[in-house]
Design an enzyme around this catalytic site. Structure first.
Site, PDB file in Angstrom:
ATOM      1  N   LYS A   1       8.724 -11.825  -1.831  1.00 23.51           N
ATOM      2  CA  LYS A   1       9.153 -11.695  -3.226  1.00 23.51           C
ATOM      3  C   LYS A   1      10.688 -11.699  -3.199  1.00 23.51           C
ATOM      4  O   LYS A   1      11.322 -10.734  -2.817  1.00 23.51           O
ATOM      5  CB  LYS A   1       8.617 -10.388  -3.809  1.00 23.51           C
TER       6      LYS A   1
ATOM      7  N   LEU B   1       4.147  -8.616 -12.195  1.00 23.32           N
ATOM      8  CA  LEU B   1       3.076  -8.267 -11.263  1.00 23.32           C
ATOM      9  C   LEU B   1       2.938  -6.753 -11.125  1.00 23.32           C
ATOM     10  O   LEU B   1       3.923  -6.046 -11.090  1.00 23.32           O
ATOM     11  CB  LEU B   1       3.377  -8.855  -9.876  1.00 23.32           C
TER      12      LEU B   1
ATOM     13  N   LYS C   1      -1.539 -13.366  -3.486  1.00 24.95           N
ATOM     14  CA  LYS C   1      -2.315 -13.970  -4.580  1.00 24.95           C
ATOM     15  C   LYS C   1      -3.643 -14.460  -4.018  1.00 24.95           C
ATOM     16  O   LYS C   1      -3.683 -14.999  -2.909  1.00 24.95           O
ATOM     17  CB  LYS C   1      -1.579 -15.178  -5.174  1.00 24.95           C
TER      18      LYS C   1
ATOM     19  N   LYS D   1       5.760  -3.735  -2.591  1.00 24.02           N
ATOM     20  CA  LYS D   1       7.208  -3.627  -2.379  1.00 24.02           C
ATOM     21  C   LYS D   1       7.524  -2.883  -1.086  1.00 24.02           C
ATOM     22  O   LYS D   1       6.742  -2.055  -0.601  1.00 24.02           O
ATOM     23  CB  LYS D   1       7.827  -2.899  -3.577  1.00 24.02           C
TER      24      LYS D   1
END
Ligand SMILES: Cc1ccc(Cn2cc(C(N)=O)ccc2=O)c(C)c1
Length: 323
Positions: free
Chosen positions: A115, A82, A290, A314
């Protein structure tokens, strides 16, 4: 009275329900001793009559002999990496660009999920039975780690429920919860054995074992986050609905997944999860957003290898824990 086959089949499906409740839903309905009693009843029947044994029986999780090496596996559907968004401005421009590409100005619905900081894995189910597990590798070719993934209790050897496609490839992250990581390192320290630096390394090291009985002793979990190859069946039209469906077929999904509309709500989700990050049971290194509509994902397609319809945002890197 029931034949032995009917009896053992019934006991096995009881174990599969108990495992699903305990490892996938985190909601056991019976005490551990009850699980233990039924487990040993099945084991007893299989030991007495080995022809009753089946590879997808809950007693057959820990493989036989260690491997000499890992075979290679080619992913028919490439496993993605990604694009990273590093700040809100990037996310806003990501959202604005998508709206332009989709030719719409109302809010885009996003599926949001943590994540997890583990090892990406591909699980291939054929007629509902786990056929092979593989690492991501370079996205095109990975390593066959089937005997190791079979030892992970939250990975079903057989799907439950009905209506799943003939071929269903599930993608997920295998990780070591922090509590399991701390306990493992405490034990290693006590025995003057090697400790792992962080849970991600611990998960990766545990999956690289050629001997599945070693992997079986590691406290590993799996959370699925998407699908790859699907043949002979249909899936829902939204990513969030696909995850809910995978959960009903026996696969673990992340309890913190959510659906929100628009960029602002995404940043809100990111901030809220960021505040809770240290309280989560596992290490996460960001949030994945998404586009929830699968039709829109396909419209947006792919640019080079990273999809246009998803982005990872992140968190700042955590200062490494000093062991
Ligand atoms: C003796 C024993 C048996 C089982 C377990 C853990 N556990 C519990 C269940 C359950 N309660 O539904 C299901 C599967 C399983 O693995 C422990 C910790 C100890």
């Amino acid at each position: 009275a029931m034949t032995v086959v009917e009896q053992i089949t019934q006991l096995r499906s009881l174990l599969e329900q108990y495992n699903y409740q305990y490892y996938v839903l985190d909601a056991p309905t019976v005490p551990d001793a009850e699980y233990d009693r039924v487990f040993h009843a099945v084991k007893e029947l299989e030991d007495r009559q080995p022809e009753l044994r089946r590879s997808d029986s809950p007693t057959q999780r820990v493989g036989a002999a260690p491997l000499d090496g890992f075979e290679q596996v080619r992913h028919e559907v490439r496993m993605l990496s990604l694009d990273n968004a590093f700040n809100e401005q990037d996310f806003d421009s990501f959202d604005t660009r998508l709206k332009k590409l989709l030719g719409r100005d109302d809010d885009i619905e996003y599926a949001c999920e943590p994540k997890l900081d583990g090892v990406a894995v591909s699980l291939l189910y054929r007629n509902g039975v786990l056929e092979r597990g593989a690492t991501r590798g370079d996205g095109q070719v990975g390593e066959n780690i089937t005997s190791n993934v079979r030892t992970i209790p939250s990975i079903p050897l057989k799907l439950i429920g009905s209506g799943y496609p003939d071929v269903l490839e599930v993608r997920g992250e295998i990780y070591m919860p922090r509590s399991g990581f701390e306990a493992f390192n405490d034990k290693a320290r006590e025995l003057y054995e090697k400790e792992f630096v962080n849970p991600r390394n611990a998960a990766a090291g545990s999956l690289r074992q050629l001997d599945p009985t070693v992997t079986a002793k590691r406290p590993l979990q799996m959370c699925c986050y998407s699908v790859g190859l699907v043949e002979g069946g249909d899936l829902p039209a939204r990513h969030s609905e696909i995850l809910a469906q995978l959960n009903q077929w026996g696969l673990r999904i992340n309890v913190d997944s959510a659906v929100v509309s628009g960029a602002k709500a995404c940043m809100n989700y990111y901030s809220r999860l960021g505040e809770r990050r240290d309280q989560l049971p596992m290490d996460i290194d960001g949030i994945v957003f998404k586009v929830n509509s699968i039709a829109d994902q396909q419209r947006l397609g792919f640019v080079s290898r990273a999809p246009r319809w998803a982005i990872a945002h992140k968190f700042p890197a955590q200062e490494e824990l000093t062991t």
